[in-house]
Design an enzyme around this catalytic site. Structure first.
Site, PDB file in Angstrom:
ATOM      1  N   GLU A 279       0.833  -1.207   0.000  1.00  0.00           N
ATOM      2  CA  GLU A 279       0.000   0.000   0.000  1.00  0.00           C
ATOM      3  C   GLU A 279       0.870   1.261   0.000  1.00  0.00           C
ATOM      4  O   GLU A 279       0.522   2.265  -0.643  1.00  0.00           O
ATOM      5  CB  GLU A 279      -0.929  -0.005   1.221  1.00  0.00           C
ATOM      6  N   TRP A 282       1.857   1.789  -3.513  1.00  0.00           N
ATOM      7  CA  TRP A 282       0.783   2.386  -4.315  1.00  0.00           C
ATOM      8  C   TRP A 282       0.803   3.905  -4.149  1.00  0.00           C
ATOM      9  O   TRP A 282       0.641   4.664  -5.122  1.00  0.00           O
ATOM     10  CB  TRP A 282      -0.582   1.847  -3.882  1.00  0.00           C
ATOM     11  N   TRP A 311     -20.953  11.387 -19.708  1.00  0.00           N
ATOM     12  CA  TRP A 311     -21.272  11.593 -18.295  1.00  0.00           C
ATOM     13  C   TRP A 311     -22.627  12.268 -18.157  1.00  0.00           C
ATOM     14  O   TRP A 311     -22.958  13.193 -18.906  1.00  0.00           O
ATOM     15  CB  TRP A 311     -20.195  12.456 -17.630  1.00  0.00           C
ATOM     16  N   ASN A 346     -10.764   2.790   3.235  1.00  0.00           N
ATOM     17  CA  ASN A 346     -10.267   2.691   1.867  1.00  0.00           C
ATOM     18  C   ASN A 346     -11.131   1.788   0.987  1.00  0.00           C
ATOM     19  O   ASN A 346     -11.388   2.103  -0.184  1.00  0.00           O
ATOM     20  CB  ASN A 346      -8.826   2.182   1.854  1.00  0.00           C
ATOM     21  N   TRP A 364     -16.391  11.408 -12.728  1.00  0.00           N
ATOM     22  CA  TRP A 364     -15.576  11.109 -11.549  1.00  0.00           C
ATOM     23  C   TRP A 364     -14.995  12.364 -10.907  1.00  0.00           C
ATOM     24  O   TRP A 364     -14.713  12.392  -9.707  1.00  0.00           O
ATOM     25  CB  TRP A 364     -14.427  10.159 -11.923  1.00  0.00           C
ATOM     26  N   TRP A 387      -9.616   7.793  -7.583  1.00  0.00           N
ATOM     27  CA  TRP A 387     -10.835   8.053  -8.350  1.00  0.00           C
ATOM     28  C   TRP A 387     -10.699   7.575  -9.790  1.00  0.00           C
ATOM     29  O   TRP A 387     -11.614   6.968 -10.349  1.00  0.00           O
ATOM     30  CB  TRP A 387     -11.184   9.543  -8.295  1.00  0.00           C
TER      31      TRP A 387
END
Length: 476
Positions: A279, A282, A311, A346, A364, A387
């Site tokens: 993590e 990341w 969208w 998370n 988004w 996102w």
């Protein structure tokens, strides 16, 4: 040779690269710039600004122990920063300015403008690598490009860490006292209302507390991290994200703590430790993406072709999502958690992000903005990366045909409904089977005060898949 350490998101004295370099170069003064107009433009959350100020107050006391005065200046935005720094340098006869680098487009432009102006005036400006384990641009593919696939980036990072581990910078010794007084740290900034006492109590300020939280996490929770991190009702995560985002603790300190627990192993040994290290990498990956692909910090998709997605403009559904009134308990509980605590688990960040961007087919960027306006741990790279991963618009993102079903996610990761009952008191009377989908039992259990689902999951999934398929077919 007076030096300035220009503090940004690095509010600590230990393992602070720029602070150590400044104090090694000469008598040092610390500076923090309050820029309310820029913070508003960047959608920084009031609870995050309050967190910065509280940590700045704690840091002031620690700097005082090092005989480093803390000066506070306020300008409207980053355009005014170069001249504000030049004025301060002239006032205190400063010869060098040190800062820890940041990687967004606006941050890079600000720092280049500062370096250009001060250098022309004979003042040395030096940036330092501190937010990341490796300088962005130093972890590259064989062809010399930035990695676009996390697994390949991770492999390269682990290979380099196995050879040479970035050390933690020793805390500097106190310098001789200076005839400069510290400025008082403001307790509030106009435009950013004070958060509730409840929220503030969840996130105590200070480097000492952050270090204790890290130590307790490693001692009590790291061993089972891989099993508990997806369970929102349990304290299975580190709760360090806010402290990392504000730089109250460093990425190196976190990595060394994990390696200390795991006997120096990066990719073997204790599964909980290796999962947490993954993590951390990341987080590193998204910082490098931010630097190598500036468009992602300019409200643009990493995969530019996805900007052609149809969208939907659906203000009622967007507001229902924002306020936790979608009729899907796991979505609503997560969104209420965000508003009340400044933080969201998370796993739930991914669930609510997919729901907005795919089931509702709402851009988004609406969700990214809402998160930044409420997260105490709001970080441009991590928030944007998360996102775009969920919306299938980013680098190495989830395949477009993968949608988390909020009901099955709820049943799987909160099987007894403990998290749902904590944030949705109107559903407390439902048993652990029915609480995940009260719409199926509205008349039977009288759940009239809880809204009906705002969308049909099957139909909305089909709509999202069609939108992405049509996008693929339209590409040459």
């Amino acid at each position: 040779m007076t030096q300035v350490i220009w503090l940004r998101n690095d509010l600590r004295t230990s393992d602070n690269t720029a602070l150590a370099a400044a104090m090694a170069a000469g008598p040092t003064v610390a500076l923090y710039l309050i820029t309310p107009g820029q913070w508003l433009a960047h959608d920084d959350a009031p609870c995050k600004v309050d967190f910065w100020l509280r940590n700045l107050g704690e840091l002031s006391a620690q700097l005082r122990a090092l005989n480093v005065p803390l000066l506070i200046r306020e300008v409207e935005d980053w355009q005014a920063v170069p001249h504000a720094l030049l004025k301060l340098c002239r006032e205190f006869d400063v010869q060098g300015v040190h800062y820890n680098e940041e990687y967004g487009v606006n941050e890079r432009r600000r720092d280049r403008a500062v370096a250009a102006l001060l250098s022309d005036c004979g003042i040395r400006v030096r940036g330092h690598v501190d937010q990341v384990l490796f300088a962005p641009g130093s972890v590259l593919t064989q062809s010399g490009g930035h990695f676009k696939v996390y697994s390949q980036f991770r492999k390269q990072c682990l290979s380099r860490l196995d050879v040479s581990l970035p050390p933690c910078v020793p805390s500097p010794a106190a310098q001789a006292p200076l005839a400069i007084s510290s400025d008082p740290v403001p307790t509030a900034v106009a435009g950013f209302p004070r958060p509730t006492d409840y929220l503030r109590a969840l996130w105590p300020a200070g480097e000492a507390f952050a270090q204790r939280r890290l130590a307790l996490f490693v001692e009590d929770d790291l061993d089972q991290y891989h099993e508990r991190r997806d369970l929102p009702a349990e304290p299975g995560t580190s709760q360090l994200s806010a402290y990392l985002a504000a730089g109250v603790i460093s990425i190196r300190q976190c990595l060394h703590a994990a390696l200390g627990y795991n006997r120096g192993e990066l990719d073997s040994g204790n599964t909980g430790a290796t999962t947490w290290i993954n993590e951390l990498l990341w987080r590193e990956f998204y910082k490098h993406v931010l630097d190598g692909h500036p468009q992602v910090s300019m409200h643009r998709a990493f995969r530019s072709e996805t900007d052609a997605l149809p969208w939907r403009r659906a203000p009622y559904e967007l507001e229902a999502w924002q306020q936790g009134r979608t009729g899907f308990p796991i979505i609503d509980a997560a969104m209420r958690q965000l508003q009340e605590t400044g933080w969201m688990h998370n796993r739930l960040r991914m669930v609510v992000a997919m729901f907005l961007s795919k089931n509702l087919l709402i851009d988004w960027r609406e969700g990214e903005r809402w998160f930044m306006r409420h997260l105490i741990d709001g970080d441009l790279a991590a928030n944007n990366g998360g996102w775009q991963w969920s919306a299938s618009t980013g680098t190495d993102s989830v395949p477009y045909f993968r949608l988390f079903n909020p009901i099955s996610q709820s049943q799987r990761f909160d099987p007894d409904g403990q998290f749902l009952r904590r944030w949705l008191p109107e559903l407390q009377h439902l048993d652990k089977r029915d609480i995940h989908n009260p719409a199926a039992h509205r008349s039977l259990f009288g759940v009239t005060e809880y809204p009906a689902p705002i969308v049909d999951l099957g139909a909305s999934r089909a709509r999202a898949l069609d939108a992405f398929r049509n996008l693929s077919e339209a590409r040459p």
